[in-house]
Design an enzyme around this catalytic site. Structure first.
Site, PDB file in Angstrom:
ATOM      1  N   ALA A  15      -2.175  -1.544  -9.145  1.00  0.00           N
ATOM      2  CA  ALA A  15      -1.425  -0.191  -8.676  1.00  0.00           C
ATOM      3  C   ALA A  15      -0.194  -0.209  -9.122  1.00  0.00           C
ATOM      4  O   ALA A  15       0.817   0.437  -9.270  1.00  0.00           O
ATOM      5  CB  ALA A  15      -1.455   0.062  -7.172  1.00  0.00           C
ATOM      6  N   SER A  17       0.519  -3.085 -11.896  1.00  0.00           N
ATOM      7  CA  SER A  17       0.545  -3.438 -13.197  1.00  0.00           C
ATOM      8  C   SER A  17      -1.034  -3.350 -13.726  1.00  0.00           C
ATOM      9  O   SER A  17      -1.838  -3.377 -13.058  1.00  0.00           O
ATOM     10  CB  SER A  17       1.054  -5.067 -13.515  1.00  0.00           C
ATOM     11  OG  SER A  17       0.078  -5.842 -12.878  1.00  0.00           O
ATOM     12  N   GLY A  18      -0.949  -3.314 -15.102  1.00  0.00           N
ATOM     13  CA  GLY A  18      -2.331  -3.287 -15.722  1.00  0.00           C
ATOM     14  C   GLY A  18      -2.199  -4.552 -16.741  1.00  0.00           C
ATOM     15  O   GLY A  18      -1.172  -4.886 -17.235  1.00  0.00           O
ATOM     16  N   ARG A  19      -3.593  -4.826 -17.031  1.00  0.00           N
ATOM     17  CA  ARG A  19      -3.579  -6.206 -18.036  1.00  0.00           C
ATOM     18  C   ARG A  19      -4.995  -5.629 -18.854  1.00  0.00           C
ATOM     19  O   ARG A  19      -6.012  -5.257 -18.338  1.00  0.00           O
ATOM     20  CB  ARG A  19      -4.016  -7.365 -17.221  1.00  0.00           C
ATOM     21  CG  ARG A  19      -2.750  -8.149 -16.515  1.00  0.00           C
ATOM     22  CD  ARG A  19      -2.667  -7.495 -15.118  1.00  0.00           C
ATOM     23  NE  ARG A  19      -3.908  -7.783 -14.571  1.00  0.00           N
ATOM     24  CZ  ARG A  19      -4.026  -9.043 -14.074  1.00  0.00           C
ATOM     25  NH1 ARG A  19      -3.274  -9.992 -14.037  1.00  0.00           N
ATOM     26  NH2 ARG A  19      -5.097  -9.253 -13.143  1.00  0.00           N
ATOM     27  N   HIS A 246     -14.581  -1.361  -8.652  1.00  0.00           N
ATOM     28  CA  HIS A 246     -13.614  -1.519  -7.865  1.00  0.00           C
ATOM     29  C   HIS A 246     -13.119  -3.044  -7.929  1.00  0.00           C
ATOM     30  O   HIS A 246     -13.861  -4.055  -7.765  1.00  0.00           O
ATOM     31  CB  HIS A 246     -13.869  -1.388  -6.293  1.00  0.00           C
ATOM     32  CG  HIS A 246     -13.067  -1.629  -5.260  1.00  0.00           C
ATOM     33  ND1 HIS A 246     -13.399  -1.662  -3.903  1.00  0.00           N
ATOM     34  CD2 HIS A 246     -11.729  -1.494  -5.217  1.00  0.00           C
ATOM     35  CE1 HIS A 246     -12.436  -1.724  -3.448  1.00  0.00           C
ATOM     36  NE2 HIS A 246     -11.265  -1.687  -4.119  1.00  0.00           N
ATOM     37  N   ASP A 247     -11.849  -3.190  -8.086  1.00  0.00           N
ATOM     38  CA  ASP A 247     -11.288  -4.658  -8.417  1.00  0.00           C
ATOM     39  C   ASP A 247     -11.733  -5.521  -7.266  1.00  0.00           C
ATOM     40  O   ASP A 247     -11.776  -6.873  -7.841  1.00  0.00           O
ATOM     41  CB  ASP A 247      -9.744  -4.663  -8.710  1.00  0.00           C
ATOM     42  CG  ASP A 247      -9.047  -3.923  -7.689  1.00  0.00           C
ATOM     43  OD1 ASP A 247      -9.406  -3.626  -6.619  1.00  0.00           O
ATOM     44  OD2 ASP A 247      -7.649  -3.556  -8.017  1.00  0.00           O
ATOM     45  N   ASN A 306      -9.324  -3.756   5.347  1.00  0.00           N
ATOM     46  CA  ASN A 306      -7.832  -3.637   4.226  1.00  0.00           C
ATOM     47  C   ASN A 306      -6.841  -4.071   5.317  1.00  0.00           C
ATOM     48  O   ASN A 306      -6.578  -3.633   6.418  1.00  0.00           O
ATOM     49  CB  ASN A 306      -7.655  -2.187   4.000  1.00  0.00           C
ATOM     50  CG  ASN A 306      -8.677  -1.993   2.870  1.00  0.00           C
ATOM     51  OD1 ASN A 306      -9.612  -2.457   2.755  1.00  0.00           O
ATOM     52  ND2 ASN A 306      -7.997  -1.207   1.880  1.00  0.00           N
ATOM     53  N   GLY A 417      -3.585 -12.932  -7.142  1.00  0.00           N
ATOM     54  CA  GLY A 417      -2.116 -13.063  -6.943  1.00  0.00           C
ATOM     55  C   GLY A 417      -1.609 -13.700  -5.937  1.00  0.00           C
ATOM     56  O   GLY A 417      -0.781 -14.802  -5.973  1.00  0.00           O
TER      57      GLY A 417
END
Length: 516
Positions: A15, A17-19, A246-247, A306, A417
């Site tokens: 949400a 950053s993207g890689r 889904h990550d 969550n 992370g």
């Protein structure tokens, strides 16, 4: 397949950053090497009408840019896409997008969950879907769309609903579908049937013809369209492979667990805390505890909850930077927070007021005051409250999940992370009373590429095989619990704030700056 090596691309979208990452994967010899080729900032954008949406065209361009870089550096045998859950785009009959997808943080779902649960019943919803009640679930987004003029028009014109990874996959291959791990987060996917819950949508007056066919991790979605292949410099035969899109599903694949029961924390913007099970837990007790049953890779169940994650700390850091607060960078506040006495104060880290951007540090201070705590005065104190509160939330989730599922984990794996935050890992071990294994940081991308590698014939037949390769190739750190802090007292303090003393020192102490 011993000695077979593949080079695959993981598109891993968060949400913030993207890689686009490239991995080489083989067994005998063991190789699992991940390299970042392209990173880009991400975030919802405020439209002129006040809505909060994703600039999906920009995300698409960034993904293509990453694929070009990956192609220029060597052969590509497969592509897999994972992202955050819940949000979706609508396509018309010609495959054209009907507006940018809404962000789950948009306010259009305010009050919708309560209306739907009053109409359908929480028990009936949970028995069908097994999902945690979150106000931004896809089901509530669709009901919000149904009840607005523009949203109803878009639903009427829509031919297909695609979640974010499936939408990007459609643009790469021309093939529409829905991957099951992400579909299971919508609150209209059957926890038992493993199919769309069409009767639920019909009861709510929502269209069912827009639901695409379902596929599972490891299935080939399709091959690159000729024009896409030409644009990025790849062969048109390169397959796009469904992963745990889904990550969190990919991140759980990336948990380097050995045999036996384990708990996990997928730690990032959100924290997803739970167990890996073979069957859903659909009891009234699980519903009341607000635990979710989401599909995992290889027919597993992600029984989890969550928890508002490191979003809170990152937003505090952003506020301090905007306000010009000195010594408020991440490294310095973590160092200063670690030096503070343990277990001084906690807040409810899941308070809905912490879902919103802007002014986060002020809201943490306000919640601390409501919890009966004297106002924290420095970024270090606020940071320590956030991290202690996260660790306490993890403790409660792990213990509750264990009781509900009848499973006793003997360790906690922290991936993502947040596994780089050594203070939080140690606090998690302390709070849970269990060893913590931290890492890998890039669990979602690693889970993504491992599923691709198996589909392409690398000898990784089971989740156990994938996780054994992770243990043999990735850097992991272990944290043993320190029993000196009474985390039970902190729970009592959180549950009964008026009975707890004000334990955080005030902002008037020497050397402490005010939060403006």
């Amino acid at each position: 397949m011993s000695g077979h090596q593949v080079r695959v691309v993981a598109v891993d979208l968060g949400a913030t950053s993207g890689r686009v990452m490239v991995a080489r994967v083989s067994v005998d010899p063991d190789v699992l090497e991940l390299e970042e080729f392209h990173r880009f900032p991400n975030g919802a954008v405020r439209h002129a009408d006040g809505s909060l949406r994703w600039d999906i065209a920009r995300i698409r361009r960034e993904v293509l840019a990453g694929l070009r870089l990956a192609a220029a550096a060597g052969p590509v045998h497969g592509i897999g896409i994972d992202s955050w859950a819940i949000d979706y785009g609508l396509l018309d009959a010609d495959g054209q997008l009907l507006g940018d997808p809404f962000s789950h943080r948009d306010s259009r779902t305010d009050g919708v969950m309560e209306k739907v649960t009053a109409e359908v019943g929480e028990r009936a919803l949970y028995d069908e879907t097994g999902l945690q009640q979150l106000p931004f679930n896809t089901l509530y987004q669709l009901v919000a769309a149904r009840d607005s003029e523009q949203g109803a028009a878009d639903l009427g014109a829509a031919a297909t609903l695609l979640l974010i990874p499936d939408l990007l996959g459609f643009w790469l291959t021309g093939r529409a579908g829905a991957e099951r791990t992400n579909a299971s987060t919508t609150e209209f996917y059957g926890a038992r049937s493993h199919e769309w819950s069409t009767a639920l949508l019909e009861r709510l007056g929502l269209p069912t013809h827009i639901l695409p066919g379902l596929h599972s991790p490891g299935d080939v979605v399709g091959t690159l369209l000729p024009d896409v292949a030409l644009e990025v410099g790849l062969d048109a035969g390169v397959p796009v492979i469904a992963v745990g899109s889904h990550d969190t599903a990919s991140a759980v694949v990336g948990v380097p667990a050995e045999e036996g029961a384990f708990a996990y924390v997928s730690s990032g913007t959100w924290s997803l805390v739970g167990l890996e099970l073979s069957e859903p837990v659909l009891t009234d007790a699980a519903r009341r505890a607000d635990f979710t049953n989401e599909a995992g890779v290889d027919d597993t169940v992600r029984f989890l909850k969550n928890v508002t994650g490191l979003w809170v700390l990152s937003e505090c850091l952003r506020q301090w930077a905007d306000d010009g607060v000195a010594d408020a960078e991440l490294a310095s506040v973590l160092l200063a927070a670690a030096a503070l006495p343990a277990g001084r104060a906690v807040i409810d880290i899941n308070d809905r007021r912490l879902l919103l951007p802007d002014g986060m540090a002020d809201r943490v201070v306000a919640l601390a005051r409501e919890a009966g705590v004297a106002s924290p005065g420095s970024p270090a104190e606020v940071t320590r409250i956030v991290l202690d509160s996260l660790a306490l939330a993890y403790r409660r989730c792990v213990r509750t999940a264990s009781g509900l599922a009848g499973v006793e984990p003997d360790r906690v794996h922290v991936v993502g992370g947040g596994s780089e935050n050594e203070l939080l890992s140690q606090l998690t071990a302390d709070a849970c009373g269990l060893p913590v294994v931290a890492g890998p940081k890039e669990a979602a991308a690693l889970g993504n590429v491992l599923v691709q590698a198996r589909a392409l014939g690398v000898g990784l037949e089971t989740l156990g095989d994938m996780r054994a390769l992770l243990r043999r190739t990735q850097r992991l750190r272990r944290f043993e619990p320190d029993p000196t802090v009474d985390w039970g007292r902190l729970e009592t303090q959180l549950d009964h704030p008026t009975d707890a003393p004000s334990v955080v020192q005030s902002a008037t102490e020497p050397g402490q700056g005010e939060l403006s």
